[in-house]
Each structure stands twice: as structure tokens, then as C-alpha cells.
Design a protein around this motif. Structure first.
Motif, PDB file in Angstrom:
ATOM      1  N   LEU A  57      -1.579   1.608  -3.158  1.00  0.00           N
ATOM      2  CA  LEU A  57      -2.223   0.367  -3.601  1.00  0.00           C
ATOM      3  C   LEU A  57      -1.748  -0.858  -2.838  1.00  0.00           C
ATOM      4  N   ASP A  58      -0.907  -0.677  -1.833  1.00  0.00           N
ATOM      5  CA  ASP A  58      -0.386  -1.797  -1.047  1.00  0.00           C
ATOM      6  C   ASP A  58      -0.576  -1.491   0.432  1.00  0.00           C
ATOM      7  N   ALA A  59      -1.665  -1.996   1.008  1.00  0.00           N
ATOM      8  CA  ALA A  59      -2.006  -1.689   2.399  1.00  0.00           C
ATOM      9  C   ALA A  59      -0.967  -2.212   3.385  1.00  0.00           C
ATOM     10  N   THR A  60      -0.118  -3.145   2.969  1.00  0.00           N
ATOM     11  CA  THR A  60       0.908  -3.649   3.880  1.00  0.00           C
ATOM     12  C   THR A  60       1.980  -2.593   4.170  1.00  0.00           C
ATOM     13  N   THR A  61       2.033  -1.538   3.341  1.00  0.00           N
ATOM     14  CA  THR A  61       3.007  -0.470   3.598  1.00  0.00           C
ATOM     15  C   THR A  61       2.474   0.575   4.574  1.00  0.00           C
ATOM     16  N   PRO A  89      -9.354   2.698   0.693  1.00  0.00           N
ATOM     17  CA  PRO A  89      -8.674   1.901   1.722  1.00  0.00           C
ATOM     18  C   PRO A  89      -7.661   2.718   2.528  1.00  0.00           C
ATOM     19  N   PHE A  90      -6.926   3.589   1.850  1.00  0.00           N
ATOM     20  CA  PHE A  90      -5.970   4.469   2.521  1.00  0.00           C
ATOM     21  C   PHE A  90      -6.694   5.404   3.481  1.00  0.00           C
ATOM     22  N   LEU A  91      -7.782   6.013   3.033  1.00  0.00           N
ATOM     23  CA  LEU A  91      -8.506   6.966   3.872  1.00  0.00           C
ATOM     24  C   LEU A  91      -9.137   6.281   5.080  1.00  0.00           C
ATOM     25  N   LYS A  92      -9.620   5.073   4.906  1.00  0.00           N
ATOM     26  CA  LYS A  92     -10.165   4.325   6.042  1.00  0.00           C
ATOM     27  C   LYS A  92      -9.073   4.028   7.063  1.00  0.00           C
ATOM     28  N   TYR A  93      -7.879   3.761   6.590  1.00  0.00           N
ATOM     29  CA  TYR A  93      -6.755   3.511   7.496  1.00  0.00           C
ATOM     30  C   TYR A  93      -6.407   4.792   8.258  1.00  0.00           C
TER      31      TYR A  93
END
Length: 288
Positions: A57-61, A89-93
């Protein structure tokens, strides 16, 4: 030398996966964890291991956790039940990083159950075109010493709404080792592996085996789905997690958890652990 990111490296699957990689492979391992200090204690002494902070839940990590990584393993945390919000969001990253392989622990029979978070996550991974392996296990034996531990300890009872249906339980240690093989052998790319233990058992049969191994009478009270849901909510368990459990036990009651495959044995080149071995190995968890 490949660098493999294991998200949830202190969990029931992530820990045996890391231990397998560290003892059998020459890979560099990154444990992506929510609590770094606790992970440092749990994972102390494992070679070629780096611990990095990670939070779905924290894309900065994400950038630090993924630095230098070519393959990724993850399990959906039970409390994250809204894939479009907490997983996309994680999967897109992952897609942006051009990862060679993403290994996801899903659920056996998930292709027939579009309401489960696992089904939705699988679809997202496929739609994004990420090279992947889906590991689809049956119910975890370790659910007994985690989710259902309280009732076994306090009441010597399996308070589980599965009726008289059979379940082909699998040990999470075997899931971790299957994941390790998949992460180090490209023959499993873009495949879905349905893995189970060696036999399907009812919870009446599980209670009998636990009674024999533990030397303490263990019962199976067979609550209804609504009673189970009510009791779990009263204990303070999050509604989203309880609802997923109820859905999965409904699937069990319908007879959809009894399938037994030989996939784990073929991948591991040995039989998977049986329920008696699991209870013997985890006996200390069942005594308060």
C-alpha cells in the motif's frame, strides 16, 4: 547470479522458500517485509540474504525493494481484499520493471470462482502481460496453527464450517519449495500448477489424527457458515477477511476442495508431506 525478491519472507510460505533458495541455489535473495526488525530476528544467519522494507500500500517502498531484482514471489496478504485498490499499483510497477518472472500463490479451482481476490489478481497479471507462474494450492495445513489455533488451544475443537466435505490439505513448507523450483526453472513460466497434499480428508478425520498424535481429544463441532462468521467478527477479525473465509468454506462444502493432484510430487521429486507429519512437527503450537 539472479536476485530474487520474496515478498513476505517471514511467512508460512515465504520463510521455507527463502530457506530452500539459501540451501540449494546460488541466487541472491531479497526479503521484502513490512517489519524489518522482526525479519532480522527471524531470518538471522541466512546467507546471501538482504532484507528490505516493502508495503503493497506504499508505492514509495517499491523502488528500493525491486532494485536489481529479476524475479519476484508474492502471496496476497489476507487483509488486502480489494485487488484493484491494493494490488494493481504493485502489478503495474512489476510490469514497468520488466521482471523475468512473477510467481503468485493463488488458489486451487480459482479459475471457476471469479469472486475471489485470487481470481482477480491472476486476471490482472495476465492482462498486463507479465511473465508468471501461478501456484494454486489447496487449503494450507498451517491454517490449523494460525487461523484456527485459538479454538484448538482453548476448546480442543476444530471450529470450521466445512460440513462433511473433504479437503486435500497441503503443507506450506511444500508450497515454498514448489515456488523455489518454479523460480529457478524456466519450464514453469506462464503455467498454473495445482498442488495438493497426498490425500483428501474430512475435518472429522483431521480431528481423529490430531487426537492420536497430540494425545488429547480433539473434536470437530462443524458450525454453520453464519455462526462461524458471527463468531469471527465478534473476535475482532476484519470483515473482509472473514467474508473471504466464509466464501472459501462454502466452496469446500460444495465439494470443490477435495481434488488431489500429483503435481507437487512431480515438481519436488518426492511425495508432499501428509497431515500426520504436519501435526507431529507443529504439535507445540496446539498447547497453550
Amino acid at each position: 547470479m539472479e536476485k530474487i525478491l520474496v515478498i513476505g519472507g517471514t511467512g508460512n510460505i515465504g520463510l521455507p522458500l527463502i530457506q530452500w533458495l539459501a540451501t540449494t541455489q546460488n541466487s541472491q535473495i531479497v526479503a521484502g517485509v513490512h517489519n524489518v526488525q522482526r525479519a532480522q530476528r527471524t531470518l538471522a544467519g541466512i546467507e546471501r540474504l538482504e532484507i528490505r522494507h516493502f508495503d503493497f500500500l506504499d508505492a514509495t517502498t517499491f523502488p528500493t525493494a525491486f532494485s536489481g531484482v529479476s524475479r519476484v514471489f508474492f502471496v496476497r496478504p489476507p487483509q488486502l481484499s480489494k485487488p484493484k485498490t491494493d494490488m494493481l499499483p504493485f502489478l503495474k510497477y512489476v510490469k514497468q520493471q520488466r521482471i523475468h518472472q512473477l510467481v503468485f500463490v493463488s488458489l486451487i479451482g480459482v479459475e471457476k470462482n471469479p469472486m475471489t481476490p485470487h481470481h482477480k489478481i491472476e486476471k490482472m497479471i495476465q492482462q498486463l502481460g507479465i511473465p508468471h507462474t501461478f501456484i494454486r494450492p489447496s487449503f494450507f495445513m498451517q491454517n490449523l496453527n494460525t487461523t484456527h489455533r485459538f479454538d484448538i488451544q482453548q476448546h480442543h475443537d476444530l471450529f470450521i464450517p466445512a460440513g462433511h466435505a473433504k479437503t486435500s490439505f497441503i503443507d506450506t513448507r511444500d508450497i515454498g519449495e514448489v515456488a523455489g523450483v518454479c523460480l529457478t526453472d524456466d519450464r514453469y513460466l506462464n503455467q498454473a500448477l495445482e498442488i495438493t497434499g497426498p490425500q483428501a480428508l474430512t475435518y472429522d478425520e483431521i480431528a481423529k489424527i490430531m487426537t492420536e498424535v497430540l494425545g488429547t481429544p480433539i473434536t470437530y463441532s462443524r458450525p454453520g457458515l453464519l455462526k462461524f462468521r458471527r463468531v469471527m467478527l465478534k473476535r475482532g477479525i476484519k470483515k473482509e477477511f472473514v467474508n473471504v473465509m466464509v466464501m472459501l468454506y462454502l466452496i469446500t462444502q460444495l465439494g470443490n476442495a477435495k481434488k488431489v493432484t500429483d503435481t507437487a510430487e512431480r515438481v519436488l521429486k518426492r511425495p508432499p508431506r501428509d497431515i500426520r507429519t504436519y501435526v507431529q512437527d507443529y504439535r507445540d503450537y496446539f498447547f497453550s
